[in-house]
Design an enzyme around this catalytic site. Sequence first.
Site, PDB file in Angstrom:
ATOM      1  N   CYS A 330       0.790  -1.234   0.000  1.00  0.00           N
ATOM      2  CA  CYS A 330       0.000   0.000   0.000  1.00  0.00           C
ATOM      3  C   CYS A 330       0.824   1.287   0.000  1.00  0.00           C
ATOM      4  CB  CYS A 330      -0.986   0.037   1.146  1.00  0.00           C
ATOM      5  SG  CYS A 330      -1.277  -1.501   1.963  1.00  0.00           S
ATOM      6  N   ARG A 359       6.198 -11.575   5.581  1.00  0.00           N
ATOM      7  CA  ARG A 359       5.719 -11.360   6.946  1.00  0.00           C
ATOM      8  C   ARG A 359       6.221 -12.491   7.819  1.00  0.00           C
ATOM      9  NH1 ARG A 359      -0.588  -9.662   5.552  1.00  0.00           N
ATOM     10  NH2 ARG A 359      -0.010  -7.864   4.284  1.00  0.00           N
ATOM     11  N   GLN A 377       0.844 -10.975  -3.097  1.00  0.00           N
ATOM     12  CA  GLN A 377      -0.536 -10.487  -3.041  1.00  0.00           C
ATOM     13  C   GLN A 377      -0.939 -10.016  -4.430  1.00  0.00           C
ATOM     14  OE1 GLN A 377      -0.186  -7.318  -0.097  1.00  0.00           O
ATOM     15  NE2 GLN A 377      -1.513  -8.499   1.253  1.00  0.00           N
ATOM     16  N   ASP A 379      -2.463  -7.531  -5.407  1.00  0.00           N
ATOM     17  CA  ASP A 379      -2.865  -6.334  -4.685  1.00  0.00           C
ATOM     18  C   ASP A 379      -3.399  -5.252  -5.609  1.00  0.00           C
ATOM     19  OD1 ASP A 379      -3.229  -5.009  -2.372  1.00  0.00           O
ATOM     20  OD2 ASP A 379      -1.108  -4.812  -1.867  1.00  0.00           O
ATOM     21  N   HIS A 381      -5.013  -0.948  -5.325  1.00  0.00           N
ATOM     22  CA  HIS A 381      -5.493   0.173  -4.519  1.00  0.00           C
ATOM     23  C   HIS A 381      -6.256   1.128  -5.395  1.00  0.00           C
ATOM     24  CE1 HIS A 381      -2.282  -1.569  -2.082  1.00  0.00           C
ATOM     25  NE2 HIS A 381      -3.070  -1.237  -1.079  1.00  0.00           N
ATOM     26  N   LYS A 465     -14.249  -4.108   6.198  1.00  0.00           N
ATOM     27  CA  LYS A 465     -13.867  -4.836   5.000  1.00  0.00           C
ATOM     28  C   LYS A 465     -14.887  -5.906   4.640  1.00  0.00           C
ATOM     29  CE  LYS A 465     -11.136  -8.137   7.656  1.00  0.00           C
ATOM     30  NZ  LYS A 465     -10.077  -9.137   7.612  1.00  0.00           N
ATOM     31  N   HIS A 511      -8.322  -0.866  -0.426  1.00  0.00           N
ATOM     32  CA  HIS A 511      -7.333  -1.926  -0.653  1.00  0.00           C
ATOM     33  C   HIS A 511      -8.119  -3.128  -1.110  1.00  0.00           C
ATOM     34  CE1 HIS A 511      -4.325  -0.208   2.296  1.00  0.00           C
ATOM     35  NE2 HIS A 511      -5.432   0.363   2.704  1.00  0.00           N
TER      36      HIS A 511
END
Length: 648
Positions: A330, A359, A377, A379, A381, A465, A511
Amino acid sequence: MAEIEVNVEGSGPVRVAAGATLLDVAAAAKVEDALVARRGDLLVDLTAPARKGETVAFLSYEDEEARAVFRHTASHILAHALTDLYPGVKLAIGPATADGFYYDLDPSAPLSDEDLPRLEERMRELAAADLALERDEVSKREARKLFAGNPYKLELVDEIPDKKVVVYRQGDFFDLCLGPHLPSTGYVKTLKLTAVAGAYWRGDERNDMLTRVYGTAYRKPEELELHLARIEEAKRRDHRTLGRDLALFSIAEDRGPGLVYWHPGGAFVRDRVEIFWKEEHVKRGYELVATPHIARARLFETSGHFHYFLDHMYTFEVDAIPYVLKPMNCPMHVAIYKSRLHSYRELPIRYAELGTVYRKERSGTLHGLLRVRGFTQDDGHIFCTPEQLVDELCGCVDLARYLLHTFGFTSYDVELSASDPKRPQDYAGTAEEWARAEEALAETLARLELPYARMEGEAIFYGPKIDFQIYDALGRKWQGPTIQFDFNLPHRFGVKYVGADGAEHQCYMIHRAMLGSLERFFGTLLEHHAGVFPPWLAPVQLRLIPVNKDAVPYALELAEKLRAAGLRADVDESDGKLAAKIRTGELAKIPYLGVIGKREREAGTVALRRHGGEDLGPVPLERLIAAFQKAAADKAAAVALESGAAKS
RNA sequence: GCCGGCGUAGCUCAGCGGGCCAGAGCAGCUGAUUUGUAAUCAGCAGGUCGCGGGUUCGAGUCCCGCCGCCGGCUCCA
């Protein structure tokens, strides 16, 4: 002797003697399979006295609620056996679960799997003794005396708001329990203890670690056998086993736990997923971006994550400046957005990246591909205006659904995670903002007519979410697609756009990961298809099997031709009987096997067989090629042959 | 991270209370076989028994520590 009338749902009024129990009522109504009764909204014991003029319904094993009662009684039998066999155990709680039950206890000595047969044996004895379960109401003072020495039960007693507490007794065993229960232990014919595990008291890791004994109970041995067979079958679909057997990926201690090596087969499938993913994102107005794997720690200090997740980040220094392996994408996407001013006319701006993050997950939480330490991910945005929010959220949910369905996932659960009103201090943003955001998510799901469960208190600190929960072969739940509203980052990074009024306004930010992570998604995809990928994803779509050595050159030639037409075909050139090669192909879970012999060569066909054994007959080459091309283009679950193909 | 279990060849597993116990099947390689829809036969090769300590004349086997895996709990930006 006085009689009373009781109305039984489904069979009308019956008369029983005053003082009769619901068990008598069931008998009078000729309901033979009752386990528990429903009175109004409450489930009650069959041993409860019938009330004059009341209406009751009897629930049988076919009713889920009754099955839960059945298993709850089984958990009492387990607790009884535990106290019999291991004097000194302190019982905590023992509820029914979706397909079984468990009991948590503080054991006097460590309990292991080896104790289970003994416990099971004792449980069977208790069931055979057909002990009556009796409900008893006692005062709290009495209860404290009964459970003296058991801190867990005492804690529960203290929390009961009523003056009286309910205790169930069977033989010399008693337990604090609201019930209801089966009339006697004899109902629980078939039971099995399945595992012993650890569990924190009240689910809080600051509390004592208790021992949990899991079990399951059925009416008939056949049902138990079926249940156990289903579990065995599910284990055969385990992505960790399939991944190794089919040479798709590996994870090894000497390279670092939780770090995935994608072997050619797995990497091929992953690549297909990525290609499809990128195409679809570009189609839907996303711009692809790419960002580094490491970043200055400061970036995550600004985002607020560094402090919160420090223990879970891989940190290091470059020229004495703190860096991290990026745990999320992000801030990078925000940085790209912020590299210049944006007008409201440009919004929404949608960035997407297959961003690999790291992580430091706790060791005990790692699980094959489904929980790893390095993952990619899918991902994205979205930066938008408040007015655009619901449309953008809808676009995300729609895309997630489309992707899942295309990959063959039809069963998943949707959850809306909302804030916990009791902990406003834990969240970024005001209560009013939260209410608006949660409303926007709810509106999105309503607009798309998607059923969902509202999960209070499950939101992340920066916003509510929507999660899509997908399931592995053993029914364990994993977070798949997620769409998250964020109050925090736009504020912390000052993410703005210039409005029609010429003034700067705060962006709204979403996100979203549409698959979750490529690793987890691939793992569940593998289990979902039990290793047999649909033709558009399969690394090898079709294996040609020459019936004998003479057919090998032709098979090789044919495979070359098929590859030129865009098919992924290989040839089993090994010696041995046809049956052996078929077996090898089946075990390799190649979706289609094509046998080539003299007959096929002369007729210009391939004797096609689908994984699992379905004979699709001889298929002319042209038709075969067209069918595979179409299946790939359509992302179909199977190759469709026109009618008549089998007759050619 | 916590509780319990487990860790012997690429895979599945055998190896009783410490001593000719380092084994089998599959996979691999070599040879023979040429096979019509889920296993042709034979031979060969393959292991620092997770890692590190300890006990013992002697440890795959017993003890301790660590690592990993499995099941569960907790956590999951």
